[in-house]
Design a protein around this motif. Structure first.
Motif, PDB file in Angstrom:
ATOM      1  N   ARG A 177       0.807  -1.222   0.000  1.00  0.00           N
ATOM      2  CA  ARG A 177       0.000   0.000   0.000  1.00  0.00           C
ATOM      3  C   ARG A 177       0.841   1.274   0.000  1.00  0.00           C
ATOM      4  O   ARG A 177       0.458   2.297   0.533  1.00  0.00           O
ATOM      5  CB  ARG A 177      -0.968  -0.007   1.190  1.00  0.00           C
ATOM      6  CG  ARG A 177      -2.012  -1.091   1.081  1.00  0.00           C
ATOM      7  CD  ARG A 177      -3.036  -1.021   2.188  1.00  0.00           C
ATOM      8  NE  ARG A 177      -2.492  -1.499   3.444  1.00  0.00           N
ATOM      9  CZ  ARG A 177      -3.204  -1.606   4.562  1.00  0.00           C
ATOM     10  NH1 ARG A 177      -4.483  -1.249   4.574  1.00  0.00           N
ATOM     11  NH2 ARG A 177      -2.653  -2.067   5.667  1.00  0.00           N
ATOM     12  N   ARG A 178       2.014   1.188  -0.557  1.00  0.00           N
ATOM     13  CA  ARG A 178       2.913   2.327  -0.722  1.00  0.00           C
ATOM     14  C   ARG A 178       3.495   2.254  -2.123  1.00  0.00           C
ATOM     15  O   ARG A 178       4.019   1.208  -2.530  1.00  0.00           O
ATOM     16  CB  ARG A 178       4.047   2.332   0.311  1.00  0.00           C
ATOM     17  CG  ARG A 178       3.578   2.530   1.741  1.00  0.00           C
ATOM     18  CD  ARG A 178       3.047   3.948   1.963  1.00  0.00           C
ATOM     19  NE  ARG A 178       2.698   4.200   3.353  1.00  0.00           N
ATOM     20  CZ  ARG A 178       1.522   3.933   3.888  1.00  0.00           C
ATOM     21  NH1 ARG A 178       0.565   3.387   3.126  1.00  0.00           N
ATOM     22  NH2 ARG A 178       1.279   4.188   5.151  1.00  0.00           N
ATOM     23  N   ALA A 179       3.435   3.349  -2.853  1.00  0.00           N
ATOM     24  CA  ALA A 179       3.797   3.324  -4.270  1.00  0.00           C
ATOM     25  C   ALA A 179       5.245   2.895  -4.507  1.00  0.00           C
ATOM     26  O   ALA A 179       5.504   1.951  -5.263  1.00  0.00           O
ATOM     27  CB  ALA A 179       3.544   4.697  -4.886  1.00  0.00           C
ATOM     28  N   LEU A 180       6.191   3.578  -3.882  1.00  0.00           N
ATOM     29  CA  LEU A 180       7.600   3.278  -4.141  1.00  0.00           C
ATOM     30  C   LEU A 180       7.983   1.892  -3.656  1.00  0.00           C
ATOM     31  O   LEU A 180       8.720   1.159  -4.328  1.00  0.00           O
ATOM     32  CB  LEU A 180       8.495   4.337  -3.495  1.00  0.00           C
ATOM     33  CG  LEU A 180       8.467   5.721  -4.148  1.00  0.00           C
ATOM     34  CD1 LEU A 180       9.359   6.692  -3.387  1.00  0.00           C
ATOM     35  CD2 LEU A 180       8.914   5.629  -5.608  1.00  0.00           C
ATOM     36  N   ALA A 181       7.503   1.517  -2.484  1.00  0.00           N
ATOM     37  CA  ALA A 181       7.823   0.195  -1.942  1.00  0.00           C
ATOM     38  C   ALA A 181       7.266  -0.902  -2.836  1.00  0.00           C
ATOM     39  O   ALA A 181       7.936  -1.902  -3.132  1.00  0.00           O
ATOM     40  CB  ALA A 181       7.274   0.062  -0.525  1.00  0.00           C
ATOM     41  N   ALA A 182       6.019  -0.722  -3.289  1.00  0.00           N
ATOM     42  CA  ALA A 182       5.400  -1.723  -4.153  1.00  0.00           C
ATOM     43  C   ALA A 182       6.094  -1.793  -5.500  1.00  0.00           C
ATOM     44  O   ALA A 182       6.260  -2.882  -6.072  1.00  0.00           O
ATOM     45  CB  ALA A 182       3.920  -1.409  -4.338  1.00  0.00           C
ATOM     46  N   LEU A 183       6.503  -0.649  -6.038  1.00  0.00           N
ATOM     47  CA  LEU A 183       7.216  -0.623  -7.316  1.00  0.00           C
ATOM     48  C   LEU A 183       8.490  -1.458  -7.236  1.00  0.00           C
ATOM     49  O   LEU A 183       8.741  -2.320  -8.079  1.00  0.00           O
ATOM     50  CB  LEU A 183       7.540   0.819  -7.691  1.00  0.00           C
ATOM     51  CG  LEU A 183       8.175   1.102  -9.053  1.00  0.00           C
ATOM     52  CD1 LEU A 183       7.890   2.545  -9.462  1.00  0.00           C
ATOM     53  CD2 LEU A 183       9.690   0.880  -9.050  1.00  0.00           C
ATOM     54  N   GLY A 184       9.287  -1.202  -6.216  1.00  0.00           N
ATOM     55  CA  GLY A 184      10.542  -1.930  -6.076  1.00  0.00           C
ATOM     56  C   GLY A 184      10.332  -3.406  -5.803  1.00  0.00           C
ATOM     57  O   GLY A 184      11.029  -4.261  -6.367  1.00  0.00           O
ATOM     58  N   ALA A 185       9.370  -3.731  -4.947  1.00  0.00           N
ATOM     59  CA  ALA A 185       9.115  -5.127  -4.606  1.00  0.00           C
ATOM     60  C   ALA A 185       8.607  -5.917  -5.803  1.00  0.00           C
ATOM     61  O   ALA A 185       9.013  -7.057  -6.036  1.00  0.00           O
ATOM     62  CB  ALA A 185       8.118  -5.210  -3.451  1.00  0.00           C
ATOM     63  N   ALA A 186       7.717  -5.313  -6.581  1.00  0.00           N
ATOM     64  CA  ALA A 186       7.165  -6.005  -7.747  1.00  0.00           C
ATOM     65  C   ALA A 186       8.238  -6.260  -8.797  1.00  0.00           C
ATOM     66  O   ALA A 186       8.347  -7.367  -9.344  1.00  0.00           O
ATOM     67  CB  ALA A 186       6.026  -5.178  -8.344  1.00  0.00           C
ATOM     68  N   ALA A 187       9.039  -5.238  -9.089  1.00  0.00           N
ATOM     69  CA  ALA A 187      10.108  -5.412 -10.071  1.00  0.00           C
ATOM     70  C   ALA A 187      11.115  -6.451  -9.602  1.00  0.00           C
ATOM     71  O   ALA A 187      11.562  -7.302 -10.377  1.00  0.00           O
ATOM     72  CB  ALA A 187      10.799  -4.074 -10.331  1.00  0.00           C
ATOM     73  N   GLY A 188      11.462  -6.404  -8.305  1.00  0.00           N
ATOM     74  CA  GLY A 188      12.409  -7.375  -7.766  1.00  0.00           C
ATOM     75  C   GLY A 188      11.859  -8.793  -7.787  1.00  0.00           C
ATOM     76  O   GLY A 188      12.586  -9.742  -8.096  1.00  0.00           O
ATOM     77  N   ALA A 189      10.590  -8.946  -7.465  1.00  0.00           N
ATOM     78  CA  ALA A 189       9.980 -10.278  -7.462  1.00  0.00           C
ATOM     79  C   ALA A 189       9.959 -10.882  -8.861  1.00  0.00           C
ATOM     80  O   ALA A 189      10.241 -12.076  -9.046  1.00  0.00           O
ATOM     81  CB  ALA A 189       8.564 -10.198  -6.898  1.00  0.00           C
ATOM     82  N   MET A 190       9.651 -10.073  -9.863  1.00  0.00           N
ATOM     83  CA  MET A 190       9.618 -10.588 -11.230  1.00  0.00           C
ATOM     84  C   MET A 190      11.025 -10.888 -11.741  1.00  0.00           C
ATOM     85  O   MET A 190      11.227 -11.872 -12.471  1.00  0.00           O
ATOM     86  CB  MET A 190       8.923  -9.588 -12.150  1.00  0.00           C
ATOM     87  CG  MET A 190       7.411  -9.574 -12.011  1.00  0.00           C
ATOM     88  SD  MET A 190       6.642 -11.199 -12.204  1.00  0.00           S
ATOM     89  CE  MET A 190       7.210 -11.685 -13.833  1.00  0.00           C
TER      90      MET A 190
END
Length: 289
Positions: A188-201
């Motif tokens: 539920r945080r834009a920057l945190a979710a951006l980094g986590a999603a890119a890293g997970a993929m």
């Protein structure tokens, strides 16, 4: 009273309006990458000064940068790993930002259920990703099927060529969308979710790439003496001693079984991410008993 803009078919239009810049950027990316590939095939690849393999020894940097092989490699990498950007957008902008700033919660008070909201958030980008990815696959297959010189034929084991010649490219993009949505709902945080999603993929792709040629039964060859391994194969394992030798490899004929197996795995991950996203949203928005 619910807002008229959000009733009926208004929700898809609202999602389209909110993310029109991202959709426009995606359209420009697809058009630009496709145009680049067509230019390489029809212009650069037909110019004898730029279609040759990279030179060795005395060679200026401009020759390397403008050459057909180098540019085709760059274009392939850009297309093949575009799913990382899709993941970042889905986690950061599509979901994370709206939860962080409260615009999602506002929509839920305007007659839009959380489930309908998430469905619209997934459906429109999924259509765009599928359409754009399909175009890129078709253009890449056309370019790779007719190289300007036989020596410039794609190695089917190259990561980008393996992905971009079939539905695996679209599968990774759809999975990136689903994983991005899930991370956005979790963090539920834009920057945190951006980094986590890119890293997970990136991690998912790295793991599957490392095991790619073990996803289908390989060919095993043995012999009492040393022997030559066929060209254009993906070597899985080899060994032996002075009296015998073995080699396990994937021949080019196994491309589609390998490709479709990895596609099925990636789509399964995407489906699980979507399922978890809806369950998580339902858990967080339903009132406690």
């Amino acid at each position: 009273m619910s807002s008229p803009a959000l009733r009926g078919g208004g929700l898809p239009r609202t999602v389209l309006r909110l993310h029109r810049s991202a959709l426009l950027a995606w359209a420009v990316f697809v058009a630009g990458a496709s145009g680049w590939l067509v230019w390489l095939a029809e212009v650069t690849g037909k110019d004898p000064n730029t279609r040759d393999l990279p030179c060795v020894g005395d060679c200026d940097t401009l020759h390397l940068l403008m050459g057909y092989p180098t540019q085709l490699s760059w274009a392939g990498d850009l297309i093949g790993y575009g799913f990382v950007a899709v993941a970042g957008f889905a986690g950061g902008s599509l979901i994370g930002r709206e939860l962080e700033y409260g615009t999602a919660q506002l929509a839920w008070t305007q007659g839009i259920t959380p489930v309908r909201w998430l469905t619209a958030k997934l459906a429109l980008p999924a259509l765009a990703v599928t359409a754009g990815g399909t175009i890129l696959v078709l253009v890449f297959r056309w370019v790779s099927a007719s190289p300007p010189d036989p020596s410039l034929q794609f190695d089917w084991t190259w990561d980008t060529a393996f992905m971009a010649r079939g539905p695996l490219l679209v599968a990774y993009a759809l999975c990136a969308l689903a994983v991005g949505v899930l991370t956005g709902l979790l963090l539920r945080r834009a920057l945190a979710a951006l980094g986590a999603a890119a890293g997970a993929m990136w991690l998912l792709n790295a793991v599957l790439t490392s095991y790619r040629f073990r996803l289908w039964p390989a060919v095993t060859r043995t012999g009492p003496h040393a022997f030559d391994i066929p060209d254009n194969v993906a070597l899985v394992n080899e060994g032996g001693d002075g009296d015998s030798r073995f080699a396990t490899y994937q021949p080019p004929s196994h491309y589609w079984p390998l490709h479709l197996t990895e596609t099925a795995i990636v789509l399964t991950v995407a489906a699980l991410a979507v399922l978890l996203s809806f369950r998580l949203l339902k858990h967080r928005t339903e009132p406690s008993a």
